[in-house]
Design an enzyme around this catalytic site. Structure first.
Site, PDB file in Angstrom:
ATOM      1  N   GLN A 298      -2.328   2.747   3.359  1.00 52.28           N
ATOM      2  CA  GLN A 298      -1.084   2.697   4.124  1.00 52.28           C
ATOM      3  C   GLN A 298      -1.278   3.462   5.428  1.00 52.28           C
ATOM      4  O   GLN A 298      -1.705   4.620   5.426  1.00 52.28           O
ATOM      5  CB  GLN A 298       0.085   3.291   3.334  1.00 52.28           C
ATOM      6  CG  GLN A 298       1.421   3.132   4.041  1.00 52.28           C
ATOM      7  CD  GLN A 298       2.594   3.668   3.221  1.00 52.28           C
ATOM      8  OE1 GLN A 298       2.423   4.291   2.181  1.00 52.28           O
ATOM      9  NE2 GLN A 298       3.789   3.429   3.723  1.00 52.28           N
TER      10      GLN A 298
ATOM     11  N   HIS B 299       6.648  -1.568   3.387  1.00 52.18           N
ATOM     12  CA  HIS B 299       6.386  -2.933   3.847  1.00 52.18           C
ATOM     13  C   HIS B 299       5.493  -3.672   2.867  1.00 52.18           C
ATOM     14  O   HIS B 299       4.673  -3.078   2.187  1.00 52.18           O
ATOM     15  CB  HIS B 299       5.768  -2.957   5.247  1.00 52.18           C
ATOM     16  CG  HIS B 299       4.475  -2.223   5.391  1.00 52.18           C
ATOM     17  ND1 HIS B 299       4.396  -0.848   5.437  1.00 52.18           N
ATOM     18  CD2 HIS B 299       3.202  -2.675   5.505  1.00 52.18           C
ATOM     19  CE1 HIS B 299       3.138  -0.481   5.586  1.00 52.18           C
ATOM     20  NE2 HIS B 299       2.387  -1.577   5.619  1.00 52.18           N
TER      21      HIS B 299
ATOM     22  N   HIS C  74       2.770  -6.872   2.529  1.00 49.46           N
ATOM     23  CA  HIS C  74       1.860  -7.770   3.218  1.00 49.46           C
ATOM     24  C   HIS C  74       1.867  -9.090   2.449  1.00 49.46           C
ATOM     25  O   HIS C  74       1.607  -9.098   1.246  1.00 49.46           O
ATOM     26  CB  HIS C  74       0.423  -7.226   3.185  1.00 49.46           C
ATOM     27  CG  HIS C  74       0.222  -5.934   3.887  1.00 49.46           C
ATOM     28  ND1 HIS C  74      -0.356  -5.846   5.133  1.00 49.46           N
ATOM     29  CD2 HIS C  74       0.508  -4.661   3.509  1.00 49.46           C
ATOM     30  CE1 HIS C  74      -0.427  -4.579   5.489  1.00 49.46           C
ATOM     31  NE2 HIS C  74       0.091  -3.834   4.521  1.00 49.46           N
TER      32      HIS C  74
ATOM     33  N   ASN D 281       0.864  -1.176   0.000  1.00 47.93           N
ATOM     34  CA  ASN D 281       0.000   0.000   0.000  1.00 47.93           C
ATOM     35  C   ASN D 281       0.905   1.232   0.000  1.00 47.93           C
ATOM     36  O   ASN D 281       1.820   1.320   0.810  1.00 47.93           O
ATOM     37  CB  ASN D 281      -0.900   0.021   1.236  1.00 47.93           C
ATOM     38  CG  ASN D 281      -1.830  -1.173   1.283  1.00 47.93           C
ATOM     39  OD1 ASN D 281      -2.337  -1.609   0.260  1.00 47.93           O
ATOM     40  ND2 ASN D 281      -2.050  -1.703   2.466  1.00 47.93           N
TER      41      ASN D 281
END
Length: 117
Positions: free
Chosen positions: A97, A103, A105, A90
């Site tokens: 986000q 990051h 997922h 995101n």
């Protein structure tokens, strides 16, 4: 500054060991841990140890580490014995986000719909 730990970043605090997380994997450049608000039976976050606000910034500044994040996402899926899974980045609050540290997922263990929400 990008790349440097941020005092107000939740994920930087996890990397530093100041906030506990259920670690799944760790390499020289990444940490993978279980999401505290899982959206599927398997929901693991893979983060770079260096701080960049999103995946686009990470890829532009440190493409080798961005590749490490993707490689580790695949390793998490393998370790978790996922036959099918989704890797999601995101970017920006409009995309969902909520922690502004790049990051991925890794989500699996249930059927996924398309298009995503």
């Amino acid at each position: 500054m990008a790349g440097e730990p941020q005092d107000d970043c939740l994920f930087c605090k996890i990397v530093a060991g100041h906030i506990p997380a259920t670690l799944v994997r760790e390499t020289e450049t990444t940490v993978a841990f279980r999401d505290i608000n899982p959206q599927a039976p398997t929901h693991v976050l893979v983060i770079p140890k260096v701080h960049h606000p999103d995946v686009a910034a990470l890829a532009a500044a440190e493409p080798a580490i961005a590749a490490d994040v993707l490689r580790e996402a695949g390793e998490v899926a393998r370790d978790e014995k996922l036959e099918s899974y989704r890797v999601v980045f995101n970017t920006g609050s409009g995309a969902g986000q909520t922690v502004f540290h790049a990051h991925a997922h890794v989500i699996g263990g249930r059927g996924m719909q398309w298009p995503p929400g």
